[in-house]
Write an enzyme that holds these catalytic residues in place. Structure first.
Site, PDB file in Angstrom:
ATOM      1  N   GLY A   1       0.830  -1.211   0.000  1.00 45.40           N
ATOM      2  CA  GLY A   1       0.000   0.000   0.000  1.00 45.40           C
ATOM      3  C   GLY A   1       0.857   1.250   0.000  1.00 45.40           C
ATOM      4  O   GLY A   1       1.839   1.329   0.738  1.00 45.40           O
TER       5      GLY A   1
ATOM      6  N   ASP B   1       2.686  -0.395  11.641  1.00 41.63           N
ATOM      7  CA  ASP B   1       2.778  -1.738  12.215  1.00 41.63           C
ATOM      8  C   ASP B   1       4.146  -2.387  12.003  1.00 41.63           C
ATOM      9  O   ASP B   1       4.249  -3.612  11.894  1.00 41.63           O
ATOM     10  CB  ASP B   1       1.673  -2.636  11.639  1.00 41.63           C
ATOM     11  CG  ASP B   1       1.748  -2.761  10.115  1.00 41.63           C
ATOM     12  OD1 ASP B   1       2.544  -2.033   9.494  1.00 41.63           O
ATOM     13  OD2 ASP B   1       1.026  -3.594   9.559  1.00 41.63           O
TER      14      ASP B   1
ATOM     15  N   ASP C   1      -0.249   2.112   8.329  1.00 44.40           N
ATOM     16  CA  ASP C   1      -0.729   1.265   9.435  1.00 44.40           C
ATOM     17  C   ASP C   1       0.101   1.378  10.716  1.00 44.40           C
ATOM     18  O   ASP C   1      -0.349   0.989  11.785  1.00 44.40           O
ATOM     19  CB  ASP C   1      -0.751  -0.208   8.998  1.00 44.40           C
ATOM     20  CG  ASP C   1      -1.895  -0.510   8.042  1.00 44.40           C
ATOM     21  OD1 ASP C   1      -2.658   0.418   7.726  1.00 44.40           O
ATOM     22  OD2 ASP C   1      -2.023  -1.665   7.606  1.00 44.40           O
TER      23      ASP C   1
ATOM     24  N   THR D   1       4.216   2.841   5.615  1.00 47.36           N
ATOM     25  CA  THR D   1       2.835   2.319   5.641  1.00 47.36           C
ATOM     26  C   THR D   1       2.023   3.193   6.586  1.00 47.36           C
ATOM     27  O   THR D   1       2.528   3.610   7.635  1.00 47.36           O
ATOM     28  CB  THR D   1       2.785   0.857   6.131  1.00 47.36           C
ATOM     29  OG1 THR D   1       1.423   0.537   6.476  1.00 47.36           O
ATOM     30  CG2 THR D   1       3.666   0.577   7.321  1.00 47.36           C
TER      31      THR D   1
ATOM     32  N   ARG E   1       0.837  -4.952  -5.116  1.00 50.28           N
ATOM     33  CA  ARG E   1       0.887  -6.093  -4.194  1.00 50.28           C
ATOM     34  C   ARG E   1       1.211  -7.310  -5.058  1.00 50.28           C
ATOM     35  O   ARG E   1       0.574  -7.507  -6.090  1.00 50.28           O
ATOM     36  CB  ARG E   1      -0.447  -6.275  -3.481  1.00 50.28           C
ATOM     37  CG  ARG E   1      -0.823  -5.071  -2.626  1.00 50.28           C
ATOM     38  CD  ARG E   1      -1.848  -5.411  -1.590  1.00 50.28           C
ATOM     39  NE  ARG E   1      -2.332  -4.232  -0.899  1.00 50.28           N
ATOM     40  CZ  ARG E   1      -1.743  -3.685   0.167  1.00 50.28           C
ATOM     41  NH1 ARG E   1      -0.649  -4.228   0.677  1.00 50.28           N
ATOM     42  NH2 ARG E   1      -2.260  -2.619   0.738  1.00 50.28           N
TER      43      ARG E   1
ATOM     44  N   ASP F   1       4.738  -4.435   6.268  1.00 53.03           N
ATOM     45  CA  ASP F   1       5.192  -5.741   6.767  1.00 53.03           C
ATOM     46  C   ASP F   1       5.409  -6.781   5.667  1.00 53.03           C
ATOM     47  O   ASP F   1       6.414  -7.497   5.683  1.00 53.03           O
ATOM     48  CB  ASP F   1       4.254  -6.264   7.874  1.00 53.03           C
ATOM     49  CG  ASP F   1       2.812  -6.371   7.412  1.00 53.03           C
ATOM     50  OD1 ASP F   1       2.485  -5.838   6.330  1.00 53.03           O
ATOM     51  OD2 ASP F   1       2.014  -7.003   8.118  1.00 53.03           O
TER      52      ASP F   1
ATOM     53  N   ARG G   1      -5.206  -2.859   8.849  1.00 54.37           N
ATOM     54  CA  ARG G   1      -5.634  -4.241   8.648  1.00 54.37           C
ATOM     55  C   ARG G   1      -5.514  -5.065   9.932  1.00 54.37           C
ATOM     56  O   ARG G   1      -6.468  -5.642  10.396  1.00 54.37           O
ATOM     57  CB  ARG G   1      -4.791  -4.865   7.543  1.00 54.37           C
ATOM     58  CG  ARG G   1      -5.423  -6.087   6.984  1.00 54.37           C
ATOM     59  CD  ARG G   1      -4.630  -6.694   5.868  1.00 54.37           C
ATOM     60  NE  ARG G   1      -3.432  -5.931   5.546  1.00 54.37           N
ATOM     61  CZ  ARG G   1      -2.989  -5.744   4.328  1.00 54.37           C
ATOM     62  NH1 ARG G   1      -3.651  -6.221   3.317  1.00 54.37           N
ATOM     63  NH2 ARG G   1      -1.868  -5.089   4.108  1.00 54.37           N
TER      64      ARG G   1
HETATM   65  O1  F6P Z   1      -1.378  -1.465   4.338  1.00 52.61           O
HETATM   66  C1  F6P Z   1      -2.053  -0.275   4.279  1.00 52.61           C
HETATM   67  C2  F6P Z   1      -3.531  -0.491   4.009  1.00 52.61           C
HETATM   68  O2  F6P Z   1      -4.105   0.753   3.714  1.00 52.61           O
HETATM   69  C3  F6P Z   1      -4.309  -1.189   5.120  1.00 52.61           C
HETATM   70  O3  F6P Z   1      -4.668  -0.314   6.156  1.00 52.61           O
HETATM   71  C4  F6P Z   1      -5.481  -1.746   4.373  1.00 52.61           C
HETATM   72  O4  F6P Z   1      -6.001  -2.867   5.025  1.00 52.61           O
HETATM   73  C5  F6P Z   1      -4.880  -2.114   3.053  1.00 52.61           C
HETATM   74  O5  F6P Z   1      -3.725  -1.323   2.896  1.00 52.61           O
HETATM   75  C6  F6P Z   1      -5.794  -1.937   1.876  1.00 52.61           C
HETATM   76  O6  F6P Z   1      -5.141  -2.425   0.743  1.00 52.61           O
HETATM   77  P1  F6P Z   1      -5.606  -2.227  -0.742  1.00 52.61           P
HETATM   78  O7  F6P Z   1      -5.400  -0.782  -1.095  1.00 52.61           O
HETATM   79  O8  F6P Z   1      -4.730  -3.126  -1.528  1.00 52.61           O
HETATM   80  O9  F6P Z   1      -7.053  -2.582  -0.777  1.00 52.61           O
END
Ligand code: F6P
Length: 299
Positions: A11, A129, A127, A125, A72, A103, A171
């Site tokens: 992300g 985390d 998050d 990130t 991803r 992560d 997440r």
């Molecule tokens: O890792 C960052 C994040 O924004 C999380 O908070 C969330 O769960 C995820 O990415 C969403 O991912 P995507 O944009 O691939 O749906």
């Protein structure tokens, strides 16, 4: 070590561009060639790589998103795919890789390091985390986006005397929810790290009403449950009019805050220094300090 590459993965997060900029400038300061890999590990497998110069990182420090694009890459969980990635890096003469991400990106970097390509992780990130740092790049900006939205929702919540359940990102991590909840004055936060009991949440809201506070804000971290279900339960049990707002990807975008730009710049500068220090034959330092940072980034 002569040639390194940098990529952003997973992300995106506001401040990733500032980190790319610092990595490129710092590496060039030490006479290294720097390559940018586009679209993260997915781009690496397709050899989507370009040489970076000082001009490649001009006018990006203030921009959200990532100028190297991101993706991803599920295939990267497979050992043979990572072996292929190492082969590609070696073919391209890349001696070290800087991975800016969360992560999942770190896990990929660790595996590549084990396979013989030294990698440095820069925590990017929203998050927050990643172990070993109090803050990750993007968290501060995302938090400020979230609380700006929550403050606005509070205006309408107060006017209509409603209860609002607001879902923030995160997440597996409740940091955004906790910080947003505390700094925006929420009644309670529901996070993955703590068992939540709908009866307690309801009791808090009812106590507030009895004290004369007729509106409430409940923050739910994305990974802690379904905000719509929480809202439904609250409305059914209290009879108070309840609305649900999912803040979603708006939290990932926007101009990075000064804190994120500085954090990204320091990570980029210090980590390239420490991570590749042996290869660069530099003396280890406790911290480069801000004055030295300015020198080395030619500011
Ligand atoms: O890792 C960052 C994040 O924004 C999380 O908070 C969330 O769960 C995820 O990415 C969403 O991912 P995507 O944009 O691939 O749906």
């Amino acid at each position: 070590m002569k040639r390194i590459a940098v990529l952003t993965s997973g992300g995106d997060a506001p401040g990733m561009n500032a980190a790319i900029r610092a990595v490129v400038r710092k590496a060039m300061f030490h006479g290294l060639e720097v390559y940018g890999i586009q679209y993260g590990y997915a781009g690496l497998l397709k050899k989507d790589i370009k040489k970076m110069e000082l001009g490649s990182v001009g006018d990006i420090i203030q921009r959200g998103g990532t100028s190297l694009y991101t993706a991803r890459c599920k295939e990267f969980f497979q050992h043979e795919v990572r072996v292929e990635a190492v082969k590609i890096l070696k073919e391209l003469g890349i001696d070290g890789l800087v991975v800016i991400g969360g992560d999942g990106s770190y896990r990929g970097a660790l595996e590549l390091t084990k396979l013989g390509v030294p990698c440095i992780g820069i925590p990017g990130t929203i998050d927050n985390d990643i172990l070993g740092t109090e803050f990750t790049i993007g968290f501060d900006t995302a938090l400020n986006t979230a609380i700006e939205a929550i403050d606005k929702i509070r205006d309408t919540a107060m006017s209509h005397e409603r209860t609002y359940v607001i879902e923030v990102m995160g997440r597996n991590c409740g940091d955004l929810a906790i910080w947003a909840g505390v700094t925006a004055g929420a009644e309670t936060v529901i996070i993955p790290e703590r068992k939540s009991d709908i009866n307690e949440t309801v009791a808090k809201i009812v106590r507030g009403h009895e004290r004369g506070k007729k509106h409430s804000i409940i923050i739910v971290a994305e990974g802690a449950g379904n905000a719509f279900e929480v809202g439904k339960q609250i409305e059914e049990r209290t009879g108070y009019e309840t609305r649900v707002t999912v803040l979603g990807h708006v939290q990932r975008g926007g101009t990075p805050s000064a804190m994120d730009r500085m954090l990204a710049t320091r990570f980029g500068n210090n980590l390239v220094y420490y991570g590749f220090e042996e290869a660069l034959r530099l003396e280890p330092h406790v911290d480069l300090g801000l004055a030295k940072l300015c020198d080395e980034l030619s500011i």
